[in-house]
Design a protein around this motif. Sequence first.
Motif, PDB file in Angstrom:
ATOM      1  N   LEU A 110       0.840  -1.203   0.000  1.00 21.54           N
ATOM      2  CA  LEU A 110       0.000   0.000   0.000  1.00 21.54           C
ATOM      3  C   LEU A 110       0.875   1.252   0.000  1.00 21.54           C
ATOM      4  N   GLU A 111       1.941   1.227   0.760  1.00 16.38           N
ATOM      5  CA  GLU A 111       2.864   2.363   0.794  1.00 16.38           C
ATOM      6  C   GLU A 111       3.465   2.620  -0.596  1.00 16.38           C
ATOM      7  N   GLU A 112       3.826   1.554  -1.296  1.00 15.78           N
ATOM      8  CA  GLU A 112       4.375   1.704  -2.651  1.00 15.78           C
ATOM      9  C   GLU A 112       3.352   2.339  -3.587  1.00 15.78           C
ATOM     10  N   LEU A 113       2.097   1.915  -3.481  1.00 17.72           N
ATOM     11  CA  LEU A 113       1.039   2.517  -4.294  1.00 17.72           C
ATOM     12  C   LEU A 113       0.901   4.004  -3.991  1.00 17.72           C
ATOM     13  N   LEU A 114       0.871   4.350  -2.711  1.00 25.23           N
ATOM     14  CA  LEU A 114       0.729   5.755  -2.317  1.00 25.23           C
ATOM     15  C   LEU A 114       1.938   6.584  -2.752  1.00 25.23           C
ATOM     16  N   ASN A 115       3.135   5.990  -2.700  1.00 23.13           N
ATOM     17  CA  ASN A 115       4.331   6.692  -3.171  1.00 23.13           C
ATOM     18  C   ASN A 115       4.240   6.980  -4.663  1.00 23.13           C
ATOM     19  N   GLU A 116       3.779   6.006  -5.429  1.00 26.85           N
ATOM     20  CA  GLU A 116       3.635   6.199  -6.877  1.00 26.85           C
ATOM     21  C   GLU A 116       2.616   7.292  -7.184  1.00 26.85           C
ATOM     22  N   VAL A 117       1.490   7.252  -6.480  1.00 29.04           N
ATOM     23  CA  VAL A 117       0.457   8.270  -6.692  1.00 29.04           C
ATOM     24  C   VAL A 117       1.001   9.650  -6.319  1.00 29.04           C
ATOM     25  N   SER A 118       1.739   9.738  -5.231  1.00 30.56           N
ATOM     26  CA  SER A 118       2.325  11.018  -4.811  1.00 30.56           C
ATOM     27  C   SER A 118       3.266  11.577  -5.869  1.00 30.56           C
ATOM     28  N   MET A 119       4.080  10.683  -6.441  1.00 27.96           N
ATOM     29  CA  MET A 119       5.016  11.114  -7.483  1.00 27.96           C
ATOM     30  C   MET A 119       4.255  11.626  -8.713  1.00 27.96           C
ATOM     31  N   ILE A 120       3.228  10.912  -9.107  1.00 28.67           N
ATOM     32  CA  ILE A 120       2.455  11.308 -10.292  1.00 28.67           C
ATOM     33  C   ILE A 120       1.798  12.669 -10.070  1.00 28.67           C
ATOM     34  N   VAL A 121       1.191  12.849  -8.904  1.00 32.79           N
ATOM     35  CA  VAL A 121       0.512  14.115  -8.605  1.00 32.79           C
ATOM     36  C   VAL A 121       1.534  15.256  -8.529  1.00 32.79           C
ATOM     37  N   ALA A 122       2.637  15.032  -7.830  1.00 36.25           N
ATOM     38  CA  ALA A 122       3.646  16.081  -7.682  1.00 36.25           C
ATOM     39  C   ALA A 122       4.235  16.477  -9.029  1.00 36.25           C
ATOM     40  N   HIS A 123       4.565  15.489  -9.859  1.00 39.53           N
ATOM     41  CA  HIS A 123       5.179  15.802 -11.148  1.00 39.53           C
ATOM     42  C   HIS A 123       4.179  16.347 -12.160  1.00 39.53           C
ATOM     43  N   ALA A 124       2.884  16.149 -11.906  1.00 41.38           N
ATOM     44  CA  ALA A 124       1.883  16.788 -12.756  1.00 41.38           C
ATOM     45  C   ALA A 124       1.881  18.294 -12.528  1.00 41.38           C
ATOM     46  N   SER A 144       4.769  20.000 -11.108  1.00 47.18           N
ATOM     47  CA  SER A 144       6.099  20.460 -11.516  1.00 47.18           C
ATOM     48  C   SER A 144       7.092  19.319 -11.353  1.00 47.18           C
ATOM     49  N   LYS A 145       7.972  19.154 -12.317  1.00 46.42           N
ATOM     50  CA  LYS A 145       8.985  18.095 -12.261  1.00 46.42           C
ATOM     51  C   LYS A 145      10.016  18.351 -11.160  1.00 46.42           C
ATOM     52  N   SER A 146      10.091  19.569 -10.661  1.00 44.61           N
ATOM     53  CA  SER A 146      11.105  19.890  -9.654  1.00 44.61           C
ATOM     54  C   SER A 146      10.623  19.685  -8.220  1.00 44.61           C
ATOM     55  N   ILE A 147       9.390  19.244  -8.040  1.00 44.46           N
ATOM     56  CA  ILE A 147       8.890  18.990  -6.691  1.00 44.46           C
ATOM     57  C   ILE A 147       9.545  17.732  -6.150  1.00 44.46           C
ATOM     58  N   LYS A 148      10.090  17.836  -4.948  1.00 44.25           N
ATOM     59  CA  LYS A 148      10.719  16.682  -4.309  1.00 44.25           C
ATOM     60  C   LYS A 148       9.661  15.957  -3.479  1.00 44.25           C
ATOM     61  N   VAL A 149       9.594  14.652  -3.662  1.00 43.34           N
ATOM     62  CA  VAL A 149       8.631  13.836  -2.927  1.00 43.34           C
ATOM     63  C   VAL A 149       9.407  12.769  -2.166  1.00 43.34           C
ATOM     64  N   PRO A 150       9.574  12.939  -0.849  1.00 37.69           N
ATOM     65  CA  PRO A 150      10.300  11.919  -0.093  1.00 37.69           C
ATOM     66  C   PRO A 150       9.450  10.661   0.051  1.00 37.69           C
ATOM     67  N   THR A 151       9.947   9.560  -0.464  1.00 38.94           N
ATOM     68  CA  THR A 151       9.166   8.331  -0.457  1.00 38.94           C
ATOM     69  C   THR A 151       9.780   7.246   0.403  1.00 38.94           C
ATOM     70  N   GLY A 152      11.047   7.416   0.780  1.00 36.09           N
ATOM     71  CA  GLY A 152      11.722   6.350   1.501  1.00 36.09           C
ATOM     72  C   GLY A 152      12.238   5.282   0.554  1.00 36.09           C
ATOM     73  N   ASN A 153      11.998   5.463  -0.731  1.00 38.61           N
ATOM     74  CA  ASN A 153      12.433   4.523  -1.749  1.00 38.61           C
ATOM     75  C   ASN A 153      13.512   5.208  -2.582  1.00 38.61           C
ATOM     76  N   PRO A 154      14.752   4.695  -2.571  1.00 36.44           N
ATOM     77  CA  PRO A 154      15.837   5.364  -3.290  1.00 36.44           C
ATOM     78  C   PRO A 154      15.544   5.553  -4.777  1.00 36.44           C
ATOM     79  N   TYR A 155      14.812   4.622  -5.392  1.00 36.93           N
ATOM     80  CA  TYR A 155      14.481   4.759  -6.812  1.00 36.93           C
ATOM     81  C   TYR A 155      13.637   6.006  -7.054  1.00 36.93           C
ATOM     82  N   PHE A 156      12.579   6.158  -6.272  1.00 40.54           N
ATOM     83  CA  PHE A 156      11.702   7.310  -6.446  1.00 40.54           C
ATOM     84  C   PHE A 156      12.369   8.587  -5.955  1.00 40.54           C
ATOM     85  N   ASP A 157      13.122   8.503  -4.860  1.00 38.65           N
ATOM     86  CA  ASP A 157      13.775   9.695  -4.333  1.00 38.65           C
ATOM     87  C   ASP A 157      14.772  10.258  -5.330  1.00 38.65           C
ATOM     88  N   SER A 158      15.494   9.391  -6.045  1.00 40.04           N
ATOM     89  CA  SER A 158      16.447   9.884  -7.033  1.00 40.04           C
ATOM     90  C   SER A 158      15.724  10.529  -8.205  1.00 40.04           C
TER      91      SER A 158
END
Length: 146
Positions: free
Chosen positions: A100-114, A116-130
């Motif tokens: 569930l956390e992975e799903l929420l992290n993905e949704v957060s990334m999609i919303v944030a990047h919609a 602005s691409k420069s929004i940082k979203v801390p996910t606890g996942n090095p792949y998404f954080d990078s």
Amino acid sequence: MLKTVTHTDIISQSLSLAEMILQSEQYKQYEAAKSALRRNVDAQEMIWEFNKRKDDFEEVQRFGKYHPDYSRVSKEMREFKRKLDLYEPIALFKKSEKELEELLNEVSMIVAHAVSKSIKVPTGNPYFDSMSCSGGCSTGGGCGCK
């Protein structure tokens, strides 16, 4: 003609997104595992015992290796934590929680990047954080940021 997104539209779309998450397989599995864990008397006793041991461990940690019971309490804590992690209802809950956390992290990334691409979203996942890095990571661009 440009369409202006109103506050009402944003709220409506947010509620729709929340409803989709609540209908997701990950959320349903999480709720089922959480409910099963709450009903499992053995698991609840183990969690209570773990919390009690954790308090003892934190007391010993204040003094570190100079506490006379440091080695014993540390070893018991690690052993009990492993026992807790391997107990099936707890392991299933943790697995569903992680999914569930992975799903929420993905949704957060999609919303944030919609927005602005420069929004940082801390996910606890090095792949998404990078992916959300926009500089200043002190790796010399090793993470792929610019």
